[in-house]
Write an enzyme that holds these catalytic residues in place. Structure first.
Site, PDB file in Angstrom:
ATOM      1  N   ASP A   1       2.932  14.639  14.139  1.00  8.61           N
ATOM      2  CA  ASP A   1       3.325  14.346  13.062  1.00  8.61           C
ATOM      3  C   ASP A   1       2.159  14.408  11.975  1.00  8.61           C
ATOM      4  O   ASP A   1       1.808  13.512  11.304  1.00  8.61           O
ATOM      5  CB  ASP A   1       3.932  13.126  12.928  1.00  8.61           C
TER       6      ASP A   1
ATOM      7  N   LEU B   1       0.773  -1.059  -0.145  1.00  3.13           N
ATOM      8  CA  LEU B   1       0.058   0.039   0.035  1.00  3.13           C
ATOM      9  C   LEU B   1       1.012   1.442   0.137  1.00  3.13           C
ATOM     10  O   LEU B   1       0.443   2.269  -0.531  1.00  3.13           O
ATOM     11  CB  LEU B   1      -0.872   0.034   1.250  1.00  3.13           C
TER      12      LEU B   1
ATOM     13  N   LYS C   1       1.489  -2.790   9.165  1.00  2.00           N
ATOM     14  CA  LYS C   1       2.688  -2.130   8.921  1.00  2.00           C
ATOM     15  C   LYS C   1       3.950  -2.829   9.395  1.00  2.00           C
ATOM     16  O   LYS C   1       3.768  -3.160  10.570  1.00  2.00           O
ATOM     17  CB  LYS C   1       2.460  -0.647   9.979  1.00  2.00           C
TER      18      LYS C   1
END
Length: 321
Positions: free
Chosen positions: A142, A21, A44
């Site tokens: 972030d 992805l 992830k």
């Protein structure tokens, strides 16, 4: 939930290229199907040599285990087996906001003004939850377009909490820390002093809102030198109402409410104030953007929604100061 590495490898067909992805400083993200829970997920896989180390992995697992909000990506589980570190999230079918704003492939339609305001309001609500509702509160650190993920209805959710910072209890208004985050989104006060505050996140949010309005990248070396840095380009334009129309994403082809544009730019300008104490509170940003997202602009009509009040709450409040 904890998963074995074999289980996650099987879910992604052994991390097949067609399941890939995207990639960040932390490693790669894959789409997979977990048989145990019969669910499509995003997995992830942390790069052992990447920017996100074990400490950030632990922070992300802990932060995500505490959060529960419709505008934050849900964590499903993790794997910490040998030197393997993987995180399992809910899958967001439309990917990141970045994919819908920049470098659109031919034939892909840009997102409408209404959708942009809905995304901005959703991201602001996720931020408000971290700042005001979590105990202890969390500074996200972030916030950027690539960390705002979208479901099939363009509902925005914040993701990637590896750099999030828990604010210690007591009356400390800031956390001193090494400067981390993404160039262009980082508040100048944080970059210079290393003092991280909730207002650092508000500045980053202002940058994201500006991206939504203008369709421009934060840093774009393909543009003329004076236009490479989005915020530096926008600052003089904020001061001249006659030039507001120059700031709108040309891909919208003029389909936006003039009043809504003025208000959205006013919110962005306040979030981007050089002095952190001049930036608005997160709850006020949510109120203002909720208002803007509720003003449905109809591109078929020649005039924007005439029922909308002249100013949104946050603009009114600022004008009174």
């Amino acid at each position: 939930m904890t998963f074995t590495f074999d289980e996650l490898a099987a879910a992604t067909g052994n991390f097949r290229p067609d399941c890939f992805l995207g990639e960040g400083g932390f490693g790669k993200v894959y789409k997979g199907h977990l048989d145990r829970i019969n669910q499509v997920v995003a997995i992830k896989q942390l790069d052992p040599h990447g920017l996100q180390g074990t400490r950030e992995f632990v922070i992300e697992v802990l932060t995500l285990s505490m959060v529960d909000h419709p505008n934050l990506v849900k964590s499903i589980g993790y794997c910490a087996e040998g030197d393997q570190r993987l995180l399992v999230y809910e899958y967001m079918p439309l990917g990141s906001l970045e994919n819908h704003l920049h470098d659109l492939p031919p034939g892909k339609r840009p997102i409408s003004w209404n959708t942009r305001m809905k995304i901005a309001a959703g991201a602001a609500k996720g931020l408000e939850y971290l700042h005001d509702k979590m105990k202890p509160p969390v500074i996200y650190r972030d916030l950027k377009c690539s960390n705002i993920l979208l479901d099939e209805k363009y509902h925005a959710k914040l993701s990637d909490f590896g750099l999030a910072k828990v604010v210690p209890s007591g009356d400390k208004s800031h956390v001193s820390t090494r400067v981390m985050g993404t160039y262009g989104y980082c508040a100048p006060d944080y970059a210079m002093t290393g003092q991280l505050t909730f207002k650092s996140d508000i500045y980053s949010f202002g940058v994201v809102l500006l991206e939504l309005i203008t369709g421009r990248k934060v840093i774009d070396h393909r543009r003329p030198e004076k236009e490479e840095n989005l915020v530096a380009w926008a600052r003089p334009l904020f001061k001249d109402r006659k030039r507001f129309s120059e700031m709108v994403d040309p891909l919208l082809e003029g389909k936006y409410p003039v009043r809504g544009l003025y208000q959205a730019l006013a919110i962005a300008a306040m979030c981007l104030q050089e002095q952190p104490n001049m930036r608005p509170a997160t709850a006020d940003v949510v109120t203002a953007l909720d208002f803007l997202a509720s003003q449905k602009y109809d591109p078929q009509s020649t005039t924007p929604n005439s029922k909308s009040p002249s100013v949104s709450p946050i603009i009114q409040k600022t004008d009174d100061n």
